[in-house]
Design a protein around this motif. Structure first.
Motif, PDB file in Angstrom:
ATOM      1  N   VAL A  62       1.925  -7.653 -16.428  1.00 35.95           N
ATOM      2  CA  VAL A  62       1.254  -6.346 -16.323  1.00 35.95           C
ATOM      3  C   VAL A  62       0.646  -6.087 -14.950  1.00 35.95           C
ATOM      4  O   VAL A  62       0.275  -4.955 -14.637  1.00 35.95           O
ATOM      5  N   LEU A  63       0.541  -7.121 -14.111  1.00 36.77           N
ATOM      6  CA  LEU A  63      -0.084  -6.922 -12.799  1.00 36.77           C
ATOM      7  C   LEU A  63       0.381  -7.988 -11.822  1.00 36.77           C
ATOM      8  O   LEU A  63       0.986  -8.989 -12.207  1.00 36.77           O
ATOM      9  N   GLN A  64       0.081  -7.756 -10.551  1.00 34.77           N
ATOM     10  CA  GLN A  64       0.338  -8.731  -9.499  1.00 34.77           C
ATOM     11  C   GLN A  64      -0.968  -9.050  -8.786  1.00 34.77           C
ATOM     12  O   GLN A  64      -1.887  -8.221  -8.732  1.00 34.77           O
ATOM     13  N   ALA A  65      -1.052 -10.250  -8.235  1.00 42.14           N
ATOM     14  CA  ALA A  65      -2.209 -10.591  -7.413  1.00 42.14           C
ATOM     15  C   ALA A  65      -2.241  -9.680  -6.196  1.00 42.14           C
ATOM     16  O   ALA A  65      -1.218  -9.155  -5.756  1.00 42.14           O
ATOM     17  N   SER A  66      -3.422  -9.498  -5.659  1.00 40.81           N
ATOM     18  CA  SER A  66      -3.594  -8.632  -4.495  1.00 40.81           C
ATOM     19  C   SER A  66      -2.780  -9.125  -3.303  1.00 40.81           C
ATOM     20  O   SER A  66      -2.709 -10.324  -3.029  1.00 40.81           O
ATOM     21  N   GLN A  67      -2.179  -8.198  -2.591  1.00 44.39           N
ATOM     22  CA  GLN A  67      -1.454  -8.557  -1.376  1.00 44.39           C
ATOM     23  C   GLN A  67      -2.407  -9.001  -0.267  1.00 44.39           C
ATOM     24  O   GLN A  67      -1.987  -9.639   0.701  1.00 44.39           O
ATOM     25  N   ALA A  68      -3.694  -8.682  -0.435  1.00 40.34           N
ATOM     26  CA  ALA A  68      -4.665  -9.017   0.606  1.00 40.34           C
ATOM     27  C   ALA A  68      -4.841 -10.524   0.761  1.00 40.34           C
ATOM     28  O   ALA A  68      -4.991 -11.019   1.880  1.00 40.34           O
ATOM     29  N   ASP A  69      -4.845 -11.260  -0.375  1.00 45.11           N
ATOM     30  CA  ASP A  69      -4.983 -12.717  -0.253  1.00 45.11           C
ATOM     31  C   ASP A  69      -4.019 -13.487  -1.141  1.00 45.11           C
ATOM     32  O   ASP A  69      -3.958 -14.713  -1.085  1.00 45.11           O
ATOM     33  N   GLY A  70      -3.250 -12.785  -1.968  1.00 44.06           N
ATOM     34  CA  GLY A  70      -2.214 -13.436  -2.762  1.00 44.06           C
ATOM     35  C   GLY A  70      -2.697 -14.158  -4.007  1.00 44.06           C
ATOM     36  O   GLY A  70      -1.888 -14.733  -4.740  1.00 44.06           O
TER      37      GLY A  70
END
Length: 207
Positions: free
Chosen positions: A175-183
């Motif tokens: 349902v979601l992905q980790a933030s691209q800011a820190d992975g």
């Protein structure tokens, strides 16, 4: 009024990617509370760095299995226990993978179901497989070296473990992905999506 205890790490605590903590209303636990019309008590018991059962030489008091019984007595009786742990287990210095993380969650489930001094009934349990780790940045690139590939197996091992232990299961990576800011951590949209995905599970258990 039911009590829903959210037992996790920094993803539950409300860590902002690359530092800081989200305001309370932006954390998925608070959003879940809103979705439930504030008719129940949703408790955020996330702690940055918490593992399932690994003792971290760099951070004291982070072993999830050690504190689950005390948490259930502190906030009990707990009707629904949401467990989302395992991301920190994949840190390089632990040298374990998603299978071992799932076994760690299983130990927490066993502890949560043991008799307690208050005779509180065992909670209904929702197991959440953490989101996949996506290209960690900065210091976390070293800390989570090798974890990107390992995290791809969270879904498989957690689902099997949850089924074997009669728990509801949610794959956060679905349902979601980790933030691209820190992975690693959740952005505001990730917090919202996780709360929305969990809401029907909680309603089902409380109905």
């Amino acid at each position: 009024m039911a009590t829903i205890l959210c037992y996790g790490d920094s993803l539950t605590w409300g860590a902002v990617p690359n530092g800081g903590r989200y305001m309370k209303q932006l954390r998925w636990t608070s959003i879940l509370d809103e979705l439930l019309d504030k008719e129940h008590q949703v408790i955020n018991f996330g702690l940055p760095g918490r593992t399932t059962l690994w003792e971290d030489p760099f951070r004291d008091g982070r072993v999830g299995v050690t504190y689950i019984q005390a948490a259930l007595e502190t906030f009990g009786p707990v009707d629904v226990l949401i467990i989302m742990l395992g991301t920190n287990d994949l840190k390089r210095h632990f040298n374990v993978g998603a299978f071992e993380a799932a076994k760690g969650v299983e130990k927490i489930i066993e502890k949560a179901r043991m008799p307690n001094s208050q005779d509180f009934p065992a909670p209904n349990i929702i197991v959440v497989a953490p989101p996949n780790i996506m290209s960690p940045t900065g210091d976390m690139a070293e800390t989570f070296s090798g974890a990107v590939e390992k995290s791809q197996y969270f879904h498989q091992h957690y689902q099997n473990m949850a089924m074997n232990n009669d728990c509801l299961f949610l794959n956060a990576a679905g349902v979601l992905q980790a933030s691209q800011a820190d992975g690693v951590h959740l952005d505001t949209n990730g917090n919202k999506l996780l709360a929305e995905a969990l809401e029907p599970f909680v309603v089902k258990l409380l109905s």
